[in-house]
Design a protein around this motif. Structure first.
Motif, PDB file in Angstrom:
ATOM      1  N   ALA A   1       0.837  -1.208   0.000  1.00 12.09           N
ATOM      2  CA  ALA A   1       0.000   0.000   0.000  1.00 12.09           C
ATOM      3  C   ALA A   1       0.861   1.243   0.000  1.00 12.09           C
ATOM      4  CB  ALA A   1      -0.910   0.004   1.229  1.00 12.09           C
ATOM      5  N   ARG A   2       0.339   2.278  -0.632  1.00 14.80           N
ATOM      6  CA  ARG A   2       0.998   3.575  -0.634  1.00 14.80           C
ATOM      7  C   ARG A   2      -0.054   4.601  -0.240  1.00 14.80           C
ATOM      8  NH1 ARG A   2       5.336   5.552  -3.223  1.00 14.80           N
ATOM      9  NH2 ARG A   2       6.307   4.028  -1.903  1.00 14.80           N
ATOM     10  N   VAL A   3       0.290   5.421   0.761  1.00 10.63           N
ATOM     11  CA  VAL A   3      -0.621   6.492   1.182  1.00 10.63           C
ATOM     12  C   VAL A   3      -0.044   7.828   0.699  1.00 10.63           C
ATOM     13  CG1 VAL A   3      -1.740   7.643   3.146  1.00 10.63           C
ATOM     14  CG2 VAL A   3      -1.240   5.191   3.269  1.00 10.63           C
ATOM     15  N   TYR A   4      -0.892   8.643   0.076  1.00 13.45           N
ATOM     16  CA  TYR A   4      -0.491  10.008  -0.273  1.00 13.45           C
ATOM     17  C   TYR A   4      -1.200  10.981   0.644  1.00 13.45           C
ATOM     18  CZ  TYR A   4       1.705   8.240  -4.481  1.00 13.45           C
ATOM     19  OH  TYR A   4       2.525   7.568  -5.350  1.00 13.45           O
ATOM     20  N   GLU A   5      -0.438  11.913   1.208  1.00 15.81           N
ATOM     21  CA  GLU A   5      -1.006  12.901   2.134  1.00 15.81           C
ATOM     22  C   GLU A   5      -0.516  14.293   1.728  1.00 15.81           C
ATOM     23  OE1 GLU A   5      -3.220  13.387   4.806  1.00 15.81           O
ATOM     24  OE2 GLU A   5      -2.474  15.419   4.445  1.00 15.81           O
ATOM     25  N   ALA A   6      -1.482  15.191   1.547  1.00 17.63           N
ATOM     26  CA  ALA A   6      -1.141  16.564   1.137  1.00 17.63           C
ATOM     27  C   ALA A   6      -0.366  17.308   2.234  1.00 17.63           C
ATOM     28  CB  ALA A   6      -2.416  17.328   0.786  1.00 17.63           C
ATOM     29  N   GLY A   7      -0.654  17.007   3.478  1.00 17.82           N
ATOM     30  CA  GLY A   7       0.022  17.688   4.587  1.00 17.82           C
ATOM     31  C   GLY A   7       1.395  17.110   4.862  1.00 17.82           C
ATOM     32  N   GLY A   8       2.122  17.785   5.760  1.00 20.27           N
ATOM     33  CA  GLY A   8       3.481  17.349   6.088  1.00 20.27           C
ATOM     34  C   GLY A   8       3.548  16.330   7.204  1.00 20.27           C
ATOM     35  N   GLY A   9       2.397  15.857   7.687  1.00 18.79           N
ATOM     36  CA  GLY A   9       2.384  14.864   8.770  1.00 18.79           C
ATOM     37  C   GLY A   9       1.036  14.173   8.836  1.00 18.79           C
TER      38      GLY A   9
ATOM     39  N   ALA B   1       0.863   6.560  14.662  1.00 19.39           N
ATOM     40  CA  ALA B   1       1.710   6.321  13.474  1.00 19.39           C
ATOM     41  C   ALA B   1       3.010   5.616  13.863  1.00 19.39           C
ATOM     42  CB  ALA B   1       2.019   7.649  12.787  1.00 19.39           C
ATOM     43  N   ASP B   2       3.597   6.033  14.990  1.00 20.13           N
ATOM     44  CA  ASP B   2       4.858   5.410  15.430  1.00 20.13           C
ATOM     45  C   ASP B   2       4.615   3.997  15.959  1.00 20.13           C
ATOM     46  OD1 ASP B   2       6.204   7.688  14.776  1.00 20.13           O
ATOM     47  OD2 ASP B   2       6.061   8.556  16.785  1.00 20.13           O
ATOM     48  N   ARG B   3       3.590   3.888  16.772  1.00 20.43           N
ATOM     49  CA  ARG B   3       3.314   2.602  17.435  1.00 20.43           C
ATOM     50  C   ARG B   3       3.049   1.486  16.425  1.00 20.43           C
ATOM     51  NH1 ARG B   3       0.208  -1.002  19.804  1.00 20.43           N
ATOM     52  NH2 ARG B   3       0.325  -1.235  22.072  1.00 20.43           N
ATOM     53  N   PHE B   4       2.347   1.861  15.330  1.00 22.68           N
ATOM     54  CA  PHE B   4       2.015   0.844  14.325  1.00 22.68           C
ATOM     55  C   PHE B   4       2.920   0.970  13.087  1.00 22.68           C
ATOM     56  CE2 PHE B   4      -1.800   1.396  16.938  1.00 22.68           C
ATOM     57  CZ  PHE B   4      -2.019   0.075  17.337  1.00 22.68           C
ATOM     58  N   ASP B   5       3.984   1.749  13.239  1.00 25.31           N
ATOM     59  CA  ASP B   5       5.017   1.842  12.193  1.00 25.31           C
ATOM     60  C   ASP B   5       4.403   2.159  10.825  1.00 25.31           C
ATOM     61  OD1 ASP B   5       7.456   1.715  10.965  1.00 25.31           O
ATOM     62  OD2 ASP B   5       7.437  -0.469  10.741  1.00 25.31           O
ATOM     63  N   LEU B   6       3.626   3.242  10.789  1.00 21.34           N
ATOM     64  CA  LEU B   6       2.882   3.545   9.565  1.00 21.34           C
ATOM     65  C   LEU B   6       3.646   4.440   8.586  1.00 21.34           C
ATOM     66  CD1 LEU B   6      -0.652   4.262  11.142  1.00 21.34           C
ATOM     67  CD2 LEU B   6       0.193   2.124  10.160  1.00 21.34           C
ATOM     68  N   ARG B   7       4.582   5.252   9.114  1.00 21.04           N
ATOM     69  CA  ARG B   7       5.129   6.327   8.292  1.00 21.04           C
ATOM     70  C   ARG B   7       5.834   5.854   7.021  1.00 21.04           C
ATOM     71  NH1 ARG B   7       4.694  10.790  11.681  1.00 21.04           N
ATOM     72  NH2 ARG B   7       4.793  10.071  13.824  1.00 21.04           N
ATOM     73  N   ARG B   8       6.456   4.661   7.078  1.00 23.31           N
ATOM     74  CA  ARG B   8       7.272   4.272   5.911  1.00 23.31           C
ATOM     75  C   ARG B   8       6.431   3.997   4.671  1.00 23.31           C
ATOM     76  NH1 ARG B   8       8.096  -1.609   6.384  1.00 23.31           N
ATOM     77  NH2 ARG B   8       6.983  -2.260   8.250  1.00 23.31           N
ATOM     78  N   HIS B   9       5.106   3.920   4.830  1.00 19.51           N
ATOM     79  CA  HIS B   9       4.251   3.707   3.654  1.00 19.51           C
ATOM     80  C   HIS B   9       3.502   4.984   3.254  1.00 19.51           C
ATOM     81  CE1 HIS B   9       4.923  -0.585   3.837  1.00 19.51           C
ATOM     82  NE2 HIS B   9       4.799  -0.480   5.149  1.00 19.51           N
ATOM     83  N   ILE B  10       3.800   6.087   3.955  1.00 18.44           N
ATOM     84  CA  ILE B  10       3.079   7.342   3.670  1.00 18.44           C
ATOM     85  C   ILE B  10       4.019   8.322   2.984  1.00 18.44           C
ATOM     86  CG2 ILE B  10       1.698   9.233   4.628  1.00 18.44           C
ATOM     87  CD1 ILE B  10       1.228   7.493   7.130  1.00 18.44           C
ATOM     88  N   VAL B  11       3.544   8.898   1.892  1.00 15.37           N
ATOM     89  CA  VAL B  11       4.310   9.948   1.229  1.00 15.37           C
ATOM     90  C   VAL B  11       3.628  11.272   1.571  1.00 15.37           C
ATOM     91  CG1 VAL B  11       5.094  10.852  -0.980  1.00 15.37           C
ATOM     92  CG2 VAL B  11       4.972   8.384  -0.627  1.00 15.37           C
ATOM     93  N   PHE B  12       4.342  12.118   2.320  1.00 17.92           N
ATOM     94  CA  PHE B  12       3.763  13.378   2.785  1.00 17.92           C
ATOM     95  C   PHE B  12       3.985  14.491   1.760  1.00 17.92           C
ATOM     96  CE2 PHE B  12       4.597  11.105   6.821  1.00 17.92           C
ATOM     97  CZ  PHE B  12       3.302  11.099   7.312  1.00 17.92           C
ATOM     98  N   ASP B  13       3.366  15.619   2.024  1.00 16.27           N
ATOM     99  CA  ASP B  13       3.520  16.821   1.185  1.00 16.27           C
ATOM    100  C   ASP B  13       3.189  16.522  -0.272  1.00 16.27           C
ATOM    101  OD1 ASP B  13       4.520  18.780   3.137  1.00 16.27           O
ATOM    102  OD2 ASP B  13       6.228  17.407   3.309  1.00 16.27           O
ATOM    103  N   THR B  14       2.262  15.630  -0.488  1.00 12.73           N
ATOM    104  CA  THR B  14       1.956  15.212  -1.852  1.00 12.73           C
ATOM    105  C   THR B  14       0.439  15.088  -2.017  1.00 12.73           C
ATOM    106  OG1 THR B  14       4.026  13.983  -1.954  1.00 12.73           O
ATOM    107  CG2 THR B  14       2.343  13.411  -3.589  1.00 12.73           C
ATOM    108  N   ARG B  15      -0.090  15.824  -2.971  1.00 11.36           N
ATOM    109  CA  ARG B  15      -1.540  15.830  -3.185  1.00 11.36           C
ATOM    110  C   ARG B  15      -1.877  14.986  -4.412  1.00 11.36           C
ATOM    111  NH1 ARG B  15      -5.878  18.567  -1.455  1.00 11.36           N
ATOM    112  NH2 ARG B  15      -4.649  19.837  -0.015  1.00 11.36           N
TER     113      ARG B  15
END
Ligand code: FAD
Length: 551
Positions: free
Chosen positions: A44-52, A106-120
């Motif tokens: 899975a890849r998550v795109y998030e417009a915000g920086g966090g 996000a830290d507890r479930f180690d989510l960040r490595r699949h999220i691309v931030f600052d991207t709409r």
């Protein structure tokens, strides 16, 4: 308008990658969806417009921002360990604490490595040949996935009014939903706030403490109930944690998705003395449960008149200047616009440097270099705050160029208002799903519990698809028709559609006037979804590469 975020870090565009699922948005919905997808072994890849992470709580950093569903319930319930380890400090946690919680998750479930931030995400197109969604971002990424899951949020597209002269104003203009991360110091400044919805009601008392002069521009007066917010003691937290699963189970069964004692008695059958006592007691407890004072308040106009009258009398008793008090008294149906919960909102108008301007009587003509000009007079200002809310429920979805089967655009399919099956999927857009979409209870409930129900339902569906080799999932048009008829019928049985609100899109010029959420409540809605699964995912068409299956 002054930007909410700083510069975005540079990174190369990603082209050609293929995922099982793309998720758009890293608020609570996107985060939990990602967690579930990973549990299924999906890429899975998550795109998030915000920086966090955090969505709403990442963007809405205005002074006074906090939840108005009690924090012990406005939080994820899927992990008992998470429930036990997190300690909410206040009955209604402030934005900063909810954002810390989102980061902790996000830290507890180690989510960040699949999220691309600052991207709409800018576009999503269904490729009928390859049976996949091809998506594009504002950073030049072009990737594809079998499933595309929209977790873009119901209140994430700020509603920015287009006043004449906006560019001419010499000072900064802020929208509450895109608040600068470094904060805003109002000390000694003349501040104008446009809007009197929830964000305004939370921020005005705090801005008034700093500003030398505060002018509030009000189009529609809003009902608000005192929060009586307080610090939570370790003893109180422990009393909940001792049997958290039981509280969560009660909340899930409730129409509202959070638990509070609810009086099912009719307001009209109660004597005036009984009613007054009930309202006084509920007011003294405060918060959204005030609306649960009687069972018929949202169904019978004459019942609603009794609570509206009580709330107006409260405003008149708090606000000393009778003219200002009258202006602050709403004339609309109680609770059918989002009910607000405040700390000292009405009291703020007793301060000598706070003024209220009725822009229904004297509309804003333009923004000038020095401030705001109404049809009546000029108001010199140093800072303007737009507390003008959101293009709710459909705004963020329709900003993405979404094309389904035969190139049909979602913008066209929804030109007369949103339609779908169960708020989850739109026929013609196979393998695309919306978390808390219009047509589901979402904003009428404790949204985190509504999110969990959607994510868990979708996780089960994707597991089923994986096990059965199903490659295409699409709602039937007939299922959509009967669901939308049910959504309209249930709304029409209440007073809600009679009020102009963001639930009906009335706050956005030109938006079709449709009551968008499903009003039957999260408990009933959950049962409907479970029954649909028990009936073999009734209403959905499944297709496997080798053979057609299901219905
Ligand atoms: P969001 O938190 O809105 O997250 C969606 C994310 O998607 C955002 O970060 C956004 O940047 C991202 N996004 C959107 N479009 C794109 C795109 N094209 N590409 C990439 N990223 C995109 N609900 C309650 O139940 N109780 C409350 O007390 C409560 N208080 C609230 C207070 C405020 C001030 C606001 C605005 C809302 C409140 N809500 C409350 C509703 C709140 O929105 C939900 O509770 C919840 O946080 C929604 O989570 P979400 O993940 O669905 O959406």
């Amino acid at each position: 308008m002054t930007a909410a975020t700083g510069t975005r870090p540079d990174r190369p565009a990603e082209v050609g990658s293929v995922f099982d699922a793309i998720v758009v948005g890293a608020g609570f919905a996107g985060m939990y969806m990602l967690h579930r997808l990973r549990g299924l072994g999906f890429s899975a890849r998550v795109y998030e417009a915000g920086g966090g992470v955090g969505g709403t709580w990442y963007w809405n950093r205005y002074p006074g921002a906090r939840c108005d569903v009690e924090s012990m319930q406005y939080s994820f319930s899927f992990s008992e360990e998470l429930d036990q380890e997190w300690n909410w400090s206040e009955k209604y946690a402030p934005q900063s604490e909810i954002l810390s919680y989102a980061n902790h998750v996000a830290d507890r479930f180690d989510l960040r490595r699949h999220i691309v931030f600052d991207t709409r995400l800018t576009a999503a197109t269904f490729d009928e040949v390859e049976n996949c969604w091809r998506v594009e971002t504002d950073r030049g990424d072009k990737v594809s996935a079998k499933f595309c899951i929209m977790a873009v949020g119901c209140l994430s597209a700020p509603n920015r009014p287009h006043f004449k002269g906006l560019e001419d104003f010499q000072g900064p203009i802020y929208h509450t939903g895109e608040w600068p991360h470094e904060g805003v110091d109002f000390t000694g400044l003349r501040v104008g706030v446009i809007g009197t919805g929830s964000s305004a009601i939370q921020s005005i008392p705090i801005i008034a403490q700093q500003a030398s002069a505060l002018t509030v521009f009000q189009r529609t007066a809003t009902y608000s109930v005192p929060a009586w917010n307080e610090k939570l003691t370790p003893e109180y937290r422990q009393s909940i944690k001792a049997d958290y699963p039981a509280l969560r189970a009660k909340a899930r069964a409730r129409p509202t998705g959070f638990y509070f004692p609810f009086n099912m008695k009719s307001a009209l059958e109660a004597s005036p003395e009984e009613r007054e006592k009930q309202y006084e007691e509920a007011w003294a407890k405060g918060g959204l449960p005030f609306l649960g004072s009687f069972g018929d308040l949202l169904f019978e106009k004459s019942a609603n008149d009794t609570i509206a009258d009580f709330a107006r009398r409260k405003i008149r008793s708090i606000v000393k200047d009778p003219k200002t008090a009258e202006l602050l008294c709403p004339d609309n149906i109680f609770g059918c616009k989002r009910l607000c919960v405040d700390t000292g909102y009405f009291e703020t108008y007793n301060l000598p440097h706070v003024d209220l301007v009725n822009i229904r009587a004297t509309p804003i003509d333009k923004i000038t270099p020095e401030g705001i000009r109404t049809t009546d007079k000029d108001y010199p200002l140093d800072i303007i705050v737009f507390a003008t809310g959101f293009d709710a429920m459909t705004g963020s979805l329709l900003k993405i160029d979404i094309a389904g089967r035969d190139g049909v655009k979602l913008q066209d399919t929804w030109s007369a208002g949103p339609v779908n099956y169960l708020g989850l999927q739109v026929p013609g857009f196979p393998n695309m799903f919306t978390i808390t979409g219009p047509g589901s209870p979402s904003v009428l409930a404790n949204v985190i519990l509504a999110i969990e129900q959607h994510v868990e339902w979708l996780g089960d569906l994707l597991r089923h698809a994986q096990a059965q080799g199903i490659t295409e999932i699409e709602a039937h048009a007939t299922a959509q028709e009967s669901w939308m008829a049910g959504v309209r019928d249930s709304a029409d049985r209440t007073l809600y559609p009679r009020a102009n609100s963001w639930y009906t899109g009335s706050n956005v010029p030109g938006k079709p006037r449709v009551f968008m959420p499903y009003i039957g409540g999260v408990g009933r809605y959950r049962q409907i979804c479970e029954q649909m699964v028990a009936d073999g995912y009734k209403g959905f068409r499944f297709e496997a590469k080798t053979a057609a299956a299901a219905e």
